[in-house]
Design an enzyme around this catalytic site. Structure first.
Site, mmCIF file in Angstrom:
data_model
loop_
_atom_site.group_PDB
_atom_site.id
_atom_site.type_symbol
_atom_site.label_atom_id
_atom_site.label_comp_id
_atom_site.label_asym_id
_atom_site.label_seq_id
_atom_site.Cartn_x
_atom_site.Cartn_y
_atom_site.Cartn_z
ATOM 1 N N GLU A 262 0.840 -1.194 0.000
ATOM 2 C CA GLU A 262 0.000 0.000 0.000
ATOM 3 C C GLU A 262 0.882 1.254 0.000
ATOM 4 O O GLU A 262 1.815 1.370 0.794
ATOM 5 C CB GLU A 262 -0.890 -0.015 1.240
ATOM 6 C CG GLU A 262 -1.784 1.194 1.401
ATOM 7 C CD GLU A 262 -2.567 1.164 2.702
ATOM 8 O OE1 GLU A 262 -3.505 1.966 2.827
ATOM 9 O OE2 GLU A 262 -2.236 0.358 3.591
ATOM 10 N N LYS A 324 -9.707 1.663 -3.362
ATOM 11 C CA LYS A 324 -10.183 1.130 -2.079
ATOM 12 C C LYS A 324 -11.628 1.541 -1.837
ATOM 13 O O LYS A 324 -12.000 2.708 -1.978
ATOM 14 C CB LYS A 324 -9.285 1.636 -0.946
ATOM 15 C CG LYS A 324 -9.564 0.976 0.400
ATOM 16 C CD LYS A 324 -8.579 1.460 1.463
ATOM 17 C CE LYS A 324 -8.801 0.733 2.780
ATOM 18 N NZ LYS A 324 -7.912 1.257 3.848
ATOM 19 N N CYS A 374 -5.260 -2.928 2.728
ATOM 20 C CA CYS A 374 -5.186 -2.795 4.180
ATOM 21 C C CYS A 374 -6.320 -3.578 4.847
ATOM 22 O O CYS A 374 -6.462 -4.770 4.615
ATOM 23 C CB CYS A 374 -5.193 -1.318 4.581
ATOM 24 S SG CYS A 374 -4.665 -1.044 6.287
#
Length: 503
Positions: A262, A324, A374
């Site tokens: 990330e 995301k 994440c």
């Protein structure tokens, strides 16, 4: 001893029992300890006056959740530069606020229990399930540390492809009640009966397991772990060195797929030195290797996203993009009314735009790789939404993370358990490329097959076998979300209420 002193003592023990439940989930899974913690909670509940049961349940929940995500203090104090007292207070208040669900569940159980084993088992499991679902979904949801993660290596793990982590948690709550009743029973028959039920519940899942997916081709992967300290990640004086390491590792890979963590590149492509992004695209456009790279994307007009860019043969000047979807409160969006709190922190935070829930996969040879970023792999119901169409469903999952915000804490081990549970629910392998750990490859049975030590800079080479097919969990949760579990929980609670003992 006064009644007040005795109550305070029991509340303190409840906090410790909740802490034991937190410990059951990392650094390794200890399902037996999680069940025992629930049994202690129920014993404490039976030892206090009925109107005070909520206090014991809330204390257990605060100990459990505070012991689970205490590491939030590190990001607030070390990197957010909040005063230590305010950082501690913020984490404590979050734990207390989220423990309200369990406090309510405990109070209702004490009020509605009948004393009959079967109705009480269903009632307690239903209330526990509802409390965990509420924590997972209400007010943006933060289900980190759900009870089912403690059972990733135990017999209850066989339930994962059927009912997922929350279903496992409900069954473990039943086991906890059986342990408490067995210990509290004064007769041999009662203890033997509890022992038999415990054995049946613990071993039954082993008979329900099975392969719901089929093997496909095999991919070679290169996973990068930059180990960039969080306070240096956005330090422009150190950026050239860390960027150079990631670029060299990306270009050196000969695998089918290379994955960088990330925000491995913490700048927008347009902010990079001239020709760098185009050079990356050209490199991966000429050979067989493809790349997934964590990088922010967007612009001021359309908004910015925390994204993964896919570069590879046949893409030309365009690239695959995954944005995301499930954003982190305070980290990637600011909840209403909390701007003042974020303004106190000196962090590179902001309001990001959300990506779509059902995103296309990144094609690598014969495999379809489904990225997530994440803590998105904390939400199995959202990952499962990609499995409704079997023809486009991911055959391999890829998580890119940066847990550098939380130092060398137990958060790394906890996140690994979360990823392993997702592979069990969906029966898909998952590769994890992270900044500080855990950088691993996990097979479809939740087994870590390749591992890089955390908190070191390195490259992990691994091979993963893609899978196709759909588990029962992926089928129903992909279509209906967690609503079926809500219905089951509410039905169980209503059943228990109707069977309650009259006052």
């Amino acid at each position: 001893m006064s009644a007040r002193t005795r109550l305070l003592g029991l509340v303190a023990v409840a906090v410790l029992a909740g802490g034991a439940q937190a410990w059951s989930m990392a650094p390794v899974a200890r399902g037996w300890l999680q069940v025992l913690s629930v049994a202690v909670l129920l014993a404490l509940v039976s030892a206090v006056p009925r109107p005070r049961a909520w206090l014991v349940g809330g204390a257990f929940g605060a100990g459990w959740l505070g012991g689970t995500f205490w590491w939030l203090f590190i990001s607030l104090y070390r990197y957010g530069h909040l005063p230590a007292w305010l950082s501690v207070l913020a984490v404590a208040l979050l734990a207390v606020a989220l423990s309200v669900y369990l406090a309510v569940a405990t109070a209702l159980f004490v009020r509605w229990r009948s004393g009959q084993i079967w109705s009480d088992l269903l009632l307690w499991a239903a209330l526990w399930l509802l409390a965990e679902l509420a924590r997972a979904q209400i007010f943006t949801g933060f289900p980190w540390g759900a009870a089912g993660y403690a059972h990733v290596d135990g017999p209850l793990a066989a339930l994962a492809p059927w009912v997922g982590v929350y279903g496992i948690g409900a069954v473990s709550a039943m086991l906890g009640l059986l342990v408490q009743r067995g210990v509290a029973s004064t007769g041999l028959a009662g203890r033997l009966g509890a022992a038999m039920l415990i054995s049946a519940l613990a071993l039954l899942p082993a008979w329900s397991g099975g392969e719901f997916t089929r093997a496909r081709g095999e991919l070679s992967v290169t996973l990068l772990q930059g180990n960039v300290p969080q306070d240096e990640k956005f330090d422009f004086s150190r950026l050239p060195e860390t960027l150079d390491w990631h670029l060299k590792a990306l270009l050196a890979s000969k695998a089918d797929l290379v994955v960088a963590p990330e925000t491995a590149i913490p700048l927008l492509p347009a902010q990079l030195p001239q020709g760098l992004w185009d050079g990356l695209q050209a490199h991966f456009g000429q050979g067989p290797t493809r790349a997934l790279i964590g990088v922010p994307l967007g612009d001021a007009e359309r908004g910015y996203t925390n994204s993964v860019a896919g570069l590879g043969a046949g893409e030309g000047k365009s690239f695959y993009r995954y944005d995301k979807h499930h954003l982190v409160p305070f980290g990637e969006f600011i909840p209403l009314g909390f701007r003042w709190f974020v303004d106190m922190m000196q962090m590179p935070l902001g309001d990001f735009a959300r990506g779509p829930l059902v995103a296309p996969s990144f094609v690598v040879g014969p495999e379809r790789v489904g990225p997530n970023i994440c803590y998105e792999d904390l939400f199995g119901e959202e990952l499962a939404a990609r499995f409704v169409d079997a023809a486009t469903a991911p055959t391999v999952l890829a998580n890119v993370s940066n847990i550098g915000w939380f130092g060398e804490s137990i958060a790394v081990d906890q996140h690994l358990l979360i990823s392993r549970l997702r592979t069990l629910e969906l029966q898909r392998p998952m590769v994890r490329a992270t900044n500080t750990g855990a950088t691993v490859a996990i097979n479809h049975r939740g087994v870590v097959t390749h591992r890089l030590a955390p908190h070191v800079r390195g490259v992990l080479e691994a091979r993963v076998q893609g899978r196709e097919g759909t588990t029962p969990f992926a089928w129903w949760v992909g279509r209906f979300g967690l609503w079926p579990l809500w219905v089951v929980g509410l039905a169980g609670a209503v059943f228990g209420w109707r069977r309650r003992a009259l006052p």
